[in-house]
Design an enzyme around this catalytic site. Structure first.
Site, mmCIF file in Angstrom:
data_model
loop_
_atom_site.group_PDB
_atom_site.id
_atom_site.type_symbol
_atom_site.label_atom_id
_atom_site.label_comp_id
_atom_site.label_asym_id
_atom_site.label_seq_id
_atom_site.Cartn_x
_atom_site.Cartn_y
_atom_site.Cartn_z
ATOM 1 C CD GLN A 17 -2.660 1.344 2.292
ATOM 2 O OE1 GLN A 17 -3.161 2.029 2.248
ATOM 3 N NE2 GLN A 17 -2.963 -0.161 3.646
ATOM 4 C CD GLU A 139 -1.995 2.247 8.493
ATOM 5 O OE1 GLU A 139 -2.859 3.425 9.324
ATOM 6 O OE2 GLU A 139 -1.471 2.553 6.915
ATOM 7 C CG ASP A 168 0.530 1.195 5.222
ATOM 8 O OD1 ASP A 168 1.399 0.628 4.880
ATOM 9 O OD2 ASP A 168 -0.213 0.109 5.371
ATOM 10 N N GLY A 247 -8.400 21.227 17.728
ATOM 11 C CA GLY A 247 -8.242 22.583 17.274
ATOM 12 C C GLY A 247 -7.999 22.987 18.404
ATOM 13 N N GLY A 248 -9.081 23.462 19.919
ATOM 14 C CA GLY A 248 -9.425 24.178 20.349
ATOM 15 C C GLY A 248 -10.860 24.432 20.319
#
Length: 415
Positions: A17, A139, A168, A247-248
């Site tokens: 992959q 993976e 991957d 992200g807050g």
């Protein structure tokens, strides 16, 4: 219309992959990708997770569009000569072998440079230089070693790997950028170079907000946007944060109408500060707009669980798409939890080429992911994956081999 990478020839020694993701992207942008495979076997994924007997699996077809396949015994002396010719004629060699495999084949970096000083050799490895450099990685190992698993899941449960193949496919995308960058630099220097993308490094790059949070935690001992606040305790490492936004902006996955029977009847809802008033009006809690316990983002943090529980009482009266339509009118950030079935059937994704239907001579028609990167002057046409060795004679003829020479190679089982 010309393609962005017209004239670039890729010698593709990748399999499974991570590497094929990289070379498929380059092929979509117009590079001539020559996939080198073992005769009679080929890429292991041709036979993995098959849904139709004796037909290339979807695992293979969806990672090897727009490529040409040749079979070559690189252990045979004549096969090594063919490989030398390929190295002379190609711009980039891409591989995701186990560490040291190219050296054992007799094609070290130094030897490749002797054959073609302009050659770029790009590699996917599990780890960069260090104690684990020689370890084989898959993976989920990359997700664990790169910090993703330890920060994914709920605080009262075990680490969890994500369904997105960030180890991957994520590494393949990073490697493709490295290759294009090296090609650009070669225009100025005339020299090839080595390009390395380590899976651990890639996962960490995609988890950078968690490294940010580790440093915040060490300085403050608490992270107020995490669901552990205010009633839980924080240890010395970033905890698992459930469905909290990274992200807050506080966010959570909420039930929608039909959740009792539909495992995907959910919506992701973000209580973004600028639209807080609109959120309160939509869910019928206008008093929260002026209530000092809810009026400001810092005041809301200790009450997030209760806030989302109240919002969920509203979302449970709407389907996820109904809720999304209403919320989008007020610019309230949200997103439905779409199943793979819904994504496969979404007309807009077909229209943009993000999901494509491909016709295969043995499999018939199947759905695949198209090029996620759209260029206005380099349109992507997704063509089917090659059959094993389908282009061997075509490629050899382009390299200057005569019909008689090709016949000898076939008799000697080099091809």
């Amino acid at each position: 219309m010309s393609k962005a990478l017209d004239g670039v020839r890729i010698l593709d020694f990748t399999h499974v992959q991570s590497g094929p993701t990289c070379t498929q992207l380059l092929a979509w942008f117009g590079a001539d990708v020559i996939k080198v495979e073992r005769a009679g076997e080929g890429d292991a994924t041709r036979g993995q997770l098959r849904d139709i007997p004796d037909v290339d699996s979807l695992y293979f077809t969806m990672l090897n569009h727009n490529k040409r396949s040749i079979t070559l015994d690189t252990k045979h002396s004549m096969g090594k000569e063919v490989l030398e010719t390929l190295i002379k004629e190609c711009d980039v060699l891409v591989e995701n072998f186990a560490p040291g495999a190219l050296d054992r084949m007799g094609f070290s970096w130094e030897r490749i440079q002797e054959i073609n000083p302009r050659m770029i050799v790009a590699s996917v490895k599990g780890f960069g230089p260090g104690p684990y450099e020689d370890c084989k990685v898959y993976e989920n190992v990359a997700q664990c070693a790169g910090g993703a698993a330890s920060t994914t899941g709920f605080d009262d449960g075990p680490p969890v790997v994500t369904g997105a193949q960030i180890g991957d496919s994520g590494t393949g995308v990073h490697l493709a950028l490295g290759i294009v960058t090296a090609l650009y630099q070669r225009n100025a220097t005339g020299r090839g170079q080595k390009v390395l993308a380590a899976m651990q490094d890639t996962v960490l790059n995609l988890c950078r907000v968690k490294l940010r949070d580790q440093q915040r935690l060490e300085r403050t001992g608490v992270m107020k946007e995490y669901p552990q606040y205010p009633n839980g305790t924080f240890g010395d490492a970033v905890p698992r944060a459930g469905n909290a936004s990274g992200g807050g902006q506080p966010g959570w996955i909420l039930k929608c109408k039909g959740w009792e029977t539909d495992p995907n009847a959910y919506i992701y809802f973000i209580t973004q500060a600028p639209v807080w008033g609109a959120i309160c009006k939509v869910i019928g809690k206008e008093e929260w707009i002026t209530d000092p316990d809810y009026a400001t983002p810092p005041a809301r943090l200790p009450h997030l669980k209760a806030i989302f529980a109240t919002i969920e009482e509203w979302t449970k009266t709407k389907t996820k798409l109904e809720a999304m339509d209403i919320l989008n009118k007020y610019d309230i950030p949200c997103g439905p939890i779409l199943s793979m079935k819904e994504i496969a059937e979404e007309p807009s994704l077909r229209a943009t080429g993000t999901v494509v239907e491909v016709d295969h001579p043995k499999r018939g028609k199947y759905l695949s992911v198209g090029n996620p990167i759209k260029l206005s002057d380099s349109a992507t046409e997704v063509t089917r994956s090659p059959l094993l060795g389908e282009h061997t004679e075509e490629v050899l003829a382009q390299l200057g081999y005569s019909a008689e020479q090709i016949a000898v190679l076939r008799t000697e089982r080099v091809i």
